[in-house]
Design an enzyme around this catalytic site. Sequence first.
Site, PDB file in Angstrom:
ATOM      1  N   LYS A  45      -7.120  24.868 -10.082  1.00 33.63           N
ATOM      2  CA  LYS A  45      -8.402  25.067 -11.237  1.00 33.63           C
ATOM      3  C   LYS A  45      -8.460  26.590 -11.256  1.00 33.63           C
ATOM      4  CE  LYS A  45     -11.950  23.356 -12.167  1.00 33.63           C
ATOM      5  NZ  LYS A  45     -11.795  22.400 -12.816  1.00 33.63           N
ATOM      6  N   ILE A  71     -16.747  18.914 -15.869  1.00 32.37           N
ATOM      7  CA  ILE A  71     -16.875  19.688 -15.152  1.00 32.37           C
ATOM      8  C   ILE A  71     -17.533  20.958 -14.914  1.00 32.37           C
ATOM      9  CG2 ILE A  71     -15.820  20.242 -12.545  1.00 32.37           C
ATOM     10  CD1 ILE A  71     -15.099  17.718 -13.309  1.00 32.37           C
ATOM     11  N   CYS A 130     -10.968  26.202 -22.144  1.00 30.30           N
ATOM     12  CA  CYS A 130     -11.847  24.924 -21.227  1.00 30.30           C
ATOM     13  C   CYS A 130     -13.178  24.899 -22.378  1.00 30.30           C
ATOM     14  CB  CYS A 130     -12.695  25.681 -20.610  1.00 30.30           C
ATOM     15  SG  CYS A 130     -13.146  24.340 -19.673  1.00 30.30           S
ATOM     16  N   LYS A 164      -2.580  29.306 -21.683  1.00 24.20           N
ATOM     17  CA  LYS A 164      -3.349  27.348 -22.039  1.00 24.20           C
ATOM     18  C   LYS A 164      -3.887  27.924 -23.115  1.00 24.20           C
ATOM     19  CE  LYS A 164      -4.242  23.296 -19.754  1.00 24.20           C
ATOM     20  NZ  LYS A 164      -4.840  22.875 -18.786  1.00 24.20           N
ATOM     21  N   ASN A 191      -4.333  21.124 -23.487  1.00 22.91           N
ATOM     22  CA  ASN A 191      -6.079  21.253 -22.082  1.00 22.91           C
ATOM     23  C   ASN A 191      -7.036  20.273 -23.482  1.00 22.91           C
ATOM     24  OD1 ASN A 191      -8.414  21.704 -20.752  1.00 22.91           O
ATOM     25  ND2 ASN A 191      -8.169  23.975 -21.198  1.00 22.91           N
ATOM     26  N   THR A 192      -7.571  19.838 -22.655  1.00 22.83           N
ATOM     27  CA  THR A 192      -8.441  18.062 -23.281  1.00 22.83           C
ATOM     28  C   THR A 192      -9.468  18.598 -24.986  1.00 22.83           C
ATOM     29  OG1 THR A 192     -10.604  19.266 -22.350  1.00 22.83           O
ATOM     30  CG2 THR A 192      -9.442  17.729 -20.869  1.00 22.83           C
ATOM     31  N   GLY A 264      -1.445  15.379 -14.921  1.00 19.06           N
ATOM     32  CA  GLY A 264      -3.084  15.836 -14.983  1.00 19.06           C
ATOM     33  C   GLY A 264      -3.843  14.750 -15.213  1.00 19.06           C
ATOM     34  N   THR A 265      -3.620  13.380 -15.650  1.00 16.06           N
ATOM     35  CA  THR A 265      -5.164  12.163 -15.414  1.00 16.06           C
ATOM     36  C   THR A 265      -4.317  11.673 -14.944  1.00 16.06           C
ATOM     37  OG1 THR A 265      -5.638  12.618 -17.467  1.00 16.06           O
ATOM     38  CG2 THR A 265      -6.622  10.887 -16.255  1.00 16.06           C
TER      39      THR A 265
HETATM   40  C1  SIN Z   1     -13.785  21.872 -16.050  1.00 14.80           C
HETATM   41  O1  SIN Z   1     -13.468  22.188 -15.098  1.00 14.80           O
HETATM   42  O2  SIN Z   1     -14.273  21.963 -17.277  1.00 14.80           O
HETATM   43  C2  SIN Z   1     -12.559  21.710 -16.738  1.00 14.80           C
HETATM   44  C3  SIN Z   1     -10.603  22.983 -16.886  1.00 14.80           C
HETATM   45  C4  SIN Z   1     -10.449  23.113 -18.299  1.00 14.80           C
HETATM   46  O3  SIN Z   1     -10.721  22.041 -19.403  1.00 14.80           O
HETATM   47  O4  SIN Z   1      -9.871  24.186 -18.448  1.00 14.80           O
END
Ligand code: SIN
Length: 297
Positions: A45, A71, A130, A164, A191-192, A264-265
């Site tokens: 993480k 998160i 992030c 990343k 990433n997302t 991941g998910t």
């Molecule tokens: C998060 O902790 O908000 C997600 C981590 C990320 O998207 O890099």
Amino acid sequence: MVDLCGVQLRGPVLNGSGTYDPIAARRTFGDELLERFPFDCFVSKTITLAPRQGNPPPRLWETPAGLINSIGLPNKGLEGFLAEDLPKLAELPAPLCVSVMGFDHEELRRLVTEVGAREEVALIELNFSCPNVETGLIMGADPSETASAVSALRPLTTKPLIVKLTPNATDPAAVAKAAEGAGADGLSLINTLKGMALHPRTRQPWLGGTTGGVSGPAVRAVALEQVHSVSRAVRIPTIGMGGIASGRDAADFLSAGATCIAVGTESFRDPTAGARIAAELELVSRKEREFSSGGVR
Ligand code: SIN
């Protein structure tokens, strides 16, 4: 064996940072976890210099084909990580990649110097992407910001640096080239994607952080395209991720140019997904080899 930036992995399957907690899993499953560890390299993480509480709840929303998370990088901070988590992560039967995020260059310098000095660490991932922490996104969305951060960090460690990338950039391939030019050894993506959900009754944002990051099968086609275009723009290896849920999905990302893939998910739905996807990938690859050599059809 797979060579990832000079680190030998027994296969190409990693976890997406923050989607699998092996310390909690070992508490539940004991040493059986080590015997059946689902990843060929473990990515931690993301850690920050100071401890963080993360975003207020609710932090998750389930979409028809994935998740939105907000998160906010809760973590123990560098000191807490080195003292408490690193010794446990070092016992995993796979090389360790530590993911870091700094709010400015000075924080990043300290993170990379201290993490890079630990022999338990094989690789460092620079999370410039992030979507739930403003500064992280700005750094990774802009090619010159990315280049300036990577060149400041490159001399501080001999460990491979993996950047990343965010999909929330105008041109991810331009950011990728900037990172490579500044000395990055590898890239991970995606990433997302930034997204949001409304409370069904109040019509107000559901997530405590208002917006979040969309992941899962919903983003797979976007991720595949970005892995394809980024892999063609650079010479360094890429780790492809975004909604990978089967060996067939993994094979698609490898064909698009990725050296490794990350799950991941799907690990939230099935904690053993990494091992299942690796086994399915073997099968898909074998069938494709047989097919192309004129063997069994
Ligand atoms: C998060 O902790 O908000 C997600 C981590 C990320 O998207 O890099």
